[in-house]
Motif scaffolding. Structure first.
Motif, short mmCIF file in Angstrom:
data_model
loop_
_atom_site.label_atom_id
_atom_site.label_comp_id
_atom_site.label_asym_id
_atom_site.label_seq_id
_atom_site.Cartn_x
_atom_site.Cartn_y
_atom_site.Cartn_z
N THR A 24 41.71 54.20 37.20
CA THR A 24 43.21 54.00 36.15
C THR A 24 43.27 52.67 35.67
O THR A 24 44.17 53.09 34.95
CB THR A 24 44.00 53.82 38.16
N SER A 25 41.82 52.10 35.79
CA SER A 25 42.26 50.79 34.67
C SER A 25 42.89 50.83 32.61
O SER A 25 43.14 50.44 32.63
CB SER A 25 40.73 49.78 34.58
N PRO A 26 42.28 51.98 32.69
CA PRO A 26 42.24 52.67 31.12
C PRO A 26 43.78 53.05 31.00
O PRO A 26 44.99 52.71 29.66
CB PRO A 26 41.30 53.70 30.98
N LYS A 71 50.95 40.40 29.51
CA LYS A 71 50.03 39.07 30.01
C LYS A 71 49.69 39.01 31.62
O LYS A 71 48.17 39.65 32.34
CB LYS A 71 50.58 37.48 30.22
N LEU A 72 51.25 39.96 31.91
CA LEU A 72 50.89 40.30 33.40
C LEU A 72 49.66 41.36 33.25
O LEU A 72 49.13 41.78 34.13
CB LEU A 72 52.07 41.43 33.88
N VAL A 73 49.69 42.76 32.19
CA VAL A 73 48.89 44.02 32.81
C VAL A 73 47.48 42.92 32.72
O VAL A 73 46.48 43.92 33.24
CB VAL A 73 49.20 44.47 31.13
N MET A 74 47.10 42.72 31.61
CA MET A 74 45.66 41.86 31.21
C MET A 74 45.21 40.62 33.00
O MET A 74 44.13 41.00 33.55
CB MET A 74 45.70 40.52 30.44
N GLY A 75 46.25 40.44 33.46
CA GLY A 75 46.34 39.90 34.75
C GLY A 75 45.65 40.46 35.20
O GLY A 75 44.81 40.02 36.67
N VAL A 76 46.44 41.76 35.25
CA VAL A 76 45.92 42.86 36.70
C VAL A 76 44.61 43.79 36.53
O VAL A 76 43.99 43.12 37.56
CB VAL A 76 47.46 43.69 36.47
N LEU A 77 44.59 43.23 35.38
CA LEU A 77 43.20 44.24 34.86
C LEU A 77 41.55 43.52 35.19
O LEU A 77 40.92 43.80 35.57
CB LEU A 77 42.72 44.43 33.34
N ILE A 78 42.18 41.82 34.70
CA ILE A 78 41.05 41.44 35.14
C ILE A 78 41.11 41.02 36.66
O ILE A 78 39.47 41.10 37.19
CB ILE A 78 41.41 39.60 34.68
N ALA A 79 41.45 41.03 37.28
CA ALA A 79 41.35 40.71 38.77
C ALA A 79 41.32 41.89 38.73
O ALA A 79 40.23 42.50 40.26
CB ALA A 79 42.64 40.33 39.45
N ALA A 80 41.68 43.47 38.92
CA ALA A 80 40.09 44.26 39.08
C ALA A 80 38.50 44.20 38.36
O ALA A 80 38.05 44.81 39.14
CB ALA A 80 40.83 45.37 38.37
#
Length: 228
Positions: A136-138, A19-28
């Motif tokens: 970095t996102s991938p 969930k943290l990874v998804m949140g960071v990616l959505i914010a990015a």
């Protein structure tokens, strides 16, 4: 977890690290789209202003009149017009300084280079963020993928008989993390390449205009008359 999975359910029931990874990616992704829309508007505005200003500059009118029009707020003061203003104001100062033409011309060129550097910095603002998100996102998504797959193997080890229902949640959240990573990266990379090309074209336009204005100022300094 029930036998029927939905995307929302899988996201909500993902493990905390995923969930943290998804949140960071959505914010990015949100940040990249904000930059994309802002940068698109800025570059379009600077391009249109450059075209309009060059047409006015080469229309045969007086450069002092063009400068006065800018002072009265009738011309935009970013991009090409700002470079013109910096060069013309320095030229006007050098006219009364009684110094050799070469030194005066060097001062005018220096002021235009400073103005070009500032305008270029404005154009390039945000591009580093797009490059960072795109590169970095991938890998951030891959981190979530690895974590989800590990969870799937742990689930297999905790049951006597592995079934699809026991491993599907971990694999699904892993794939979702990968998808979100790509969703954040792909637009950022495309936009970055597109904007870099546009910025390069505008920089070339700025440099060409500065060279042309330098030639006009040089003739004015050596001829002892005001340009225009």
């Amino acid at each position: 977890m029930s036998g029927t999975f939905s995307l929302t359910q899988l996201v909500l029931e993902a493990t905390i690290p995923v969930k943290l990874v998804m949140g960071v990616l959505i914010a990015a992704s949100v940040a990249s789209w904000v930059v994309i829309f802002a940068k698109r508007g800025l570059l379009s505005r600077i391009q249109n202003q450059a075209v309009a200003f060059e047409a006015r500059f080469w229309s045969g009118g007086s450069l002092p009149e063009l400068y006065e029009s800018m002072r009265r707020g009738r011309e935009p003061e970013e991009g090409l017009p700002q470079i013109f203003r910096a060069g013309y104001e320095e030229y006007a100062r050098q006219q009364g300084a009684k110094i050799p033409p070469d030194d005066a011309l060097a001062a005018v060129q220096r002021q235009m280079r400073v103005a070009m550097a500032r305008e270029t910095e404005k154009l390039e603002g945000g591009l580093s963020l797009l490059a960072t998100i795109g590169s970095t996102s991938p890998y951030v998504g891959l981190l979530g993928t690895v974590w989800g797959i590990v969870n799937a193997f742990v689930a297999i080890g905790n049951v006597k008989q592995a079934t699809l229902a026991s491993v599907a949640p971990g694999i699904a959240e892993a794939l979702i993390a990968t998808a979100i990573g790509l969703f954040a990266a792909i637009p950022a990379v495309i936009a970055y390449n597109f904007f870099v090309a546009r910025v390069d074209r505008l920089e070339s336009r700025f440099s060409t205009f500065a060279e042309e204005l330098t030639g006009i100022v040089d003739r004015g300094l050596r001829g002892g008359t005001r340009v225009g």
